[in-house]
Design a protein around this motif. Structure first.
Motif, PDB file in Angstrom:
ATOM      1  N   ASN A 109      -7.775   6.649 -16.030  1.00 10.28           N
ATOM      2  CA  ASN A 109      -9.208   6.629 -15.746  1.00 10.28           C
ATOM      3  C   ASN A 109      -9.471   6.248 -14.285  1.00 10.28           C
ATOM      4  O   ASN A 109      -8.553   6.156 -13.473  1.00 10.28           O
ATOM      5  CB  ASN A 109      -9.911   5.654 -16.706  1.00 10.28           C
ATOM      6  N   HIS A 110     -10.733   6.040 -13.965  1.00 14.61           N
ATOM      7  CA  HIS A 110     -11.108   5.665 -12.604  1.00 14.61           C
ATOM      8  C   HIS A 110     -10.367   4.402 -12.148  1.00 14.61           C
ATOM      9  O   HIS A 110      -9.888   4.330 -11.015  1.00 14.61           O
ATOM     10  CB  HIS A 110     -12.624   5.473 -12.499  1.00 14.61           C
ATOM     11  N   HIS A 111     -10.280   3.403 -13.018  1.00 16.82           N
ATOM     12  CA  HIS A 111      -9.635   2.135 -12.662  1.00 16.82           C
ATOM     13  C   HIS A 111      -8.156   2.349 -12.328  1.00 16.82           C
ATOM     14  O   HIS A 111      -7.626   1.742 -11.390  1.00 16.82           O
ATOM     15  CB  HIS A 111      -9.815   1.124 -13.791  1.00 16.82           C
ATOM     16  N   PHE A 112      -7.478   3.196 -13.102  1.00 18.24           N
ATOM     17  CA  PHE A 112      -6.081   3.534 -12.831  1.00 18.24           C
ATOM     18  C   PHE A 112      -5.949   4.151 -11.430  1.00 18.24           C
ATOM     19  O   PHE A 112      -5.110   3.741 -10.630  1.00 18.24           O
ATOM     20  CB  PHE A 112      -5.571   4.514 -13.897  1.00 18.24           C
ATOM     21  N   LYS A 113      -6.794   5.131 -11.137  1.00 13.20           N
ATOM     22  CA  LYS A 113      -6.731   5.825  -9.846  1.00 13.20           C
ATOM     23  C   LYS A 113      -7.096   4.888  -8.699  1.00 13.20           C
ATOM     24  O   LYS A 113      -6.453   4.891  -7.646  1.00 13.20           O
ATOM     25  CB  LYS A 113      -7.653   7.044  -9.874  1.00 13.20           C
ATOM     26  N   HIS A 114      -8.117   4.068  -8.903  1.00 18.52           N
ATOM     27  CA  HIS A 114      -8.526   3.105  -7.880  1.00 18.52           C
ATOM     28  C   HIS A 114      -7.414   2.083  -7.632  1.00 18.52           C
ATOM     29  O   HIS A 114      -7.127   1.734  -6.485  1.00 18.52           O
ATOM     30  CB  HIS A 114      -9.828   2.411  -8.306  1.00 18.52           C
ATOM     31  N   SER A 116      -4.197   2.503  -8.051  1.00 24.85           N
ATOM     32  CA  SER A 116      -3.113   3.156  -7.312  1.00 24.85           C
ATOM     33  C   SER A 116      -3.429   3.182  -5.823  1.00 24.85           C
ATOM     34  O   SER A 116      -2.575   2.858  -4.991  1.00 24.85           O
ATOM     35  CB  SER A 116      -2.886   4.574  -7.835  1.00 24.85           C
ATOM     36  N   PHE A 117      -4.656   3.546  -5.480  1.00 22.02           N
ATOM     37  CA  PHE A 117      -5.088   3.570  -4.085  1.00 22.02           C
ATOM     38  C   PHE A 117      -5.021   2.164  -3.476  1.00 22.02           C
ATOM     39  O   PHE A 117      -4.491   1.978  -2.373  1.00 22.02           O
ATOM     40  CB  PHE A 117      -6.508   4.133  -3.993  1.00 22.02           C
ATOM     41  N   CYS A 118      -5.526   1.172  -4.201  1.00 23.05           N
ATOM     42  CA  CYS A 118      -5.514  -0.209  -3.700  1.00 23.05           C
ATOM     43  C   CYS A 118      -4.087  -0.719  -3.504  1.00 23.05           C
ATOM     44  O   CYS A 118      -3.803  -1.403  -2.521  1.00 23.05           O
ATOM     45  CB  CYS A 118      -6.289  -1.128  -4.634  1.00 23.05           C
ATOM     46  N   TRP A 119      -3.178  -0.380  -4.441  1.00 24.91           N
ATOM     47  CA  TRP A 119      -1.784  -0.796  -4.275  1.00 24.91           C
ATOM     48  C   TRP A 119      -1.200  -0.219  -2.994  1.00 24.91           C
ATOM     49  O   TRP A 119      -0.470  -0.900  -2.271  1.00 24.91           O
ATOM     50  CB  TRP A 119      -0.936  -0.398  -5.478  1.00 24.91           C
ATOM     51  N   ALA A 120      -1.515   1.043  -2.693  1.00 19.86           N
ATOM     52  CA  ALA A 120      -1.002   1.654  -1.459  1.00 19.86           C
ATOM     53  C   ALA A 120      -1.487   0.865  -0.246  1.00 19.86           C
ATOM     54  O   ALA A 120      -0.705   0.563   0.667  1.00 19.86           O
ATOM     55  CB  ALA A 120      -1.420   3.117  -1.370  1.00 19.86           C
ATOM     56  N   LEU A 121      -2.765   0.503  -0.236  1.00 23.03           N
ATOM     57  CA  LEU A 121      -3.307  -0.277   0.873  1.00 23.03           C
ATOM     58  C   LEU A 121      -2.669  -1.661   0.944  1.00 23.03           C
ATOM     59  O   LEU A 121      -2.306  -2.144   2.017  1.00 23.03           O
ATOM     60  CB  LEU A 121      -4.824  -0.410   0.741  1.00 23.03           C
ATOM     61  N   LEU A 122      -2.545  -2.309  -0.204  1.00 20.76           N
ATOM     62  CA  LEU A 122      -1.966  -3.653  -0.242  1.00 20.76           C
ATOM     63  C   LEU A 122      -0.498  -3.647   0.175  1.00 20.76           C
ATOM     64  O   LEU A 122      -0.044  -4.547   0.891  1.00 20.76           O
ATOM     65  CB  LEU A 122      -2.123  -4.260  -1.634  1.00 20.76           C
ATOM     66  N   LEU A 123       0.251  -2.639  -0.254  1.00 26.23           N
ATOM     67  CA  LEU A 123       1.658  -2.554   0.134  1.00 26.23           C
ATOM     68  C   LEU A 123       1.799  -2.318   1.629  1.00 26.23           C
ATOM     69  O   LEU A 123       2.727  -2.835   2.260  1.00 26.23           O
ATOM     70  CB  LEU A 123       2.368  -1.470  -0.673  1.00 26.23           C
ATOM     71  N   ASN A 124       0.872  -1.580   2.208  1.00 27.72           N
ATOM     72  CA  ASN A 124       0.858  -1.443   3.669  1.00 27.72           C
ATOM     73  C   ASN A 124       0.569  -2.799   4.316  1.00 27.72           C
ATOM     74  O   ASN A 124       1.159  -3.149   5.342  1.00 27.72           O
ATOM     75  CB  ASN A 124      -0.170  -0.397   4.098  1.00 27.72           C
ATOM     76  N   GLY A 125      -0.317  -3.582   3.691  1.00 27.80           N
ATOM     77  CA  GLY A 125      -0.584  -4.940   4.158  1.00 27.80           C
ATOM     78  C   GLY A 125       0.646  -5.827   4.057  1.00 27.80           C
ATOM     79  O   GLY A 125       0.915  -6.632   4.950  1.00 27.80           O
ATOM     80  N   LEU A 126       1.414  -5.677   2.978  1.00 25.18           N
ATOM     81  CA  LEU A 126       2.672  -6.414   2.822  1.00 25.18           C
ATOM     82  C   LEU A 126       3.635  -6.050   3.956  1.00 25.18           C
ATOM     83  O   LEU A 126       4.239  -6.932   4.572  1.00 25.18           O
ATOM     84  CB  LEU A 126       3.301  -6.087   1.465  1.00 25.18           C
ATOM     85  N   LYS A 127       3.748  -4.769   4.242  1.00 23.89           N
ATOM     86  CA  LYS A 127       4.624  -4.291   5.321  1.00 23.89           C
ATOM     87  C   LYS A 127       4.204  -4.892   6.666  1.00 23.89           C
ATOM     88  O   LYS A 127       5.027  -5.435   7.398  1.00 23.89           O
ATOM     89  CB  LYS A 127       4.570  -2.764   5.372  1.00 23.89           C
ATOM     90  N   ASN A 128       2.912  -4.845   6.968  1.00 23.43           N
ATOM     91  CA  ASN A 128       2.407  -5.402   8.231  1.00 23.43           C
ATOM     92  C   ASN A 128       2.559  -6.921   8.281  1.00 23.43           C
ATOM     93  O   ASN A 128       2.813  -7.491   9.346  1.00 23.43           O
ATOM     94  CB  ASN A 128       0.951  -5.003   8.456  1.00 23.43           C
ATOM     95  N   TYR A 129       2.420  -7.578   7.152  1.00 27.42           N
ATOM     96  CA  TYR A 129       2.608  -9.029   7.072  1.00 27.42           C
ATOM     97  C   TYR A 129       4.055  -9.381   7.429  1.00 27.42           C
ATOM     98  O   TYR A 129       4.300 -10.277   8.236  1.00 27.42           O
ATOM     99  CB  TYR A 129       2.243  -9.521   5.670  1.00 27.42           C
ATOM    100  N   LEU A 130       4.998  -8.652   6.842  1.00 29.64           N
ATOM    101  CA  LEU A 130       6.413  -8.963   7.069  1.00 29.64           C
ATOM    102  C   LEU A 130       6.896  -8.540   8.444  1.00 29.64           C
ATOM    103  O   LEU A 130       7.676  -9.236   9.078  1.00 29.64           O
ATOM    104  CB  LEU A 130       7.265  -8.301   5.983  1.00 29.64           C
TER     105      LEU A 130
END
Length: 142
Positions: A109-114, A116-130
């Protein structure tokens, strides 16, 4: 039928540092949660607090220090509750390959898709943090 989210990224850092960033509350709070608690040990409960409304809990369901950690949701919303998310780490010549999964969604549903998008952004944040030491204030994270 169950639905799953998968993301992979290379982080130019040692697996031990990546593991700490995905398992220790003092690091989680710098790239994901507002405030969290827990300990990277099998069966231990984590509190993942984002706001008063989103004050969620999970338990460590799989762990191999510096290689893997997975969390089974125990108290969240209806979409997240049946799910498990986790990180598998593989050392490479250039750092650590992070293979992220968030599995067992009941609905695509929308929450699943949202999410997935948020995880991509957060994982990029993890990369930039490290890699760069970047800490995005919680209010600015999506």
């Amino acid at each position: 039928m169950k639905f799953n989210i998968y993301h992979s990224l290379l982080v130019e850092e040692k697996p031990s540092k990546v593991f700490n960033a995905i398992s220790l509350p003092k690091h989680l709070d710098n790239w994901w949660t507002l405030k969290s608690s827990g300990e990277p040990k099998f069966g231990v409960e984590y509190n993942l607090n984002f706001t008063d409304k989103y004050d969620w809990y999970c338990k460590v369901s799989k762990i191999e220090p510096n290689k893997s950690i997975h969390f089974k949701m125990t108290k969240s919303d209806a979409d997240w509750n049946p799910t498990t998310f986790g990180f598998d780490l593989k050392e490479t010549e250039n750092g650590t390959l992070v293979e992220f999964s968030h599995v067992n969604w009941v609905n695509q549903n929308h929450h699943f898709k949202h999410s997935s998008f948020c995880w991509a952004l957060l994982l990029n944040g993890l990369k930039n943090y490290l890699e760069k030491g970047t800490i995005v204030p919680f209010e600015e994270r999506n």
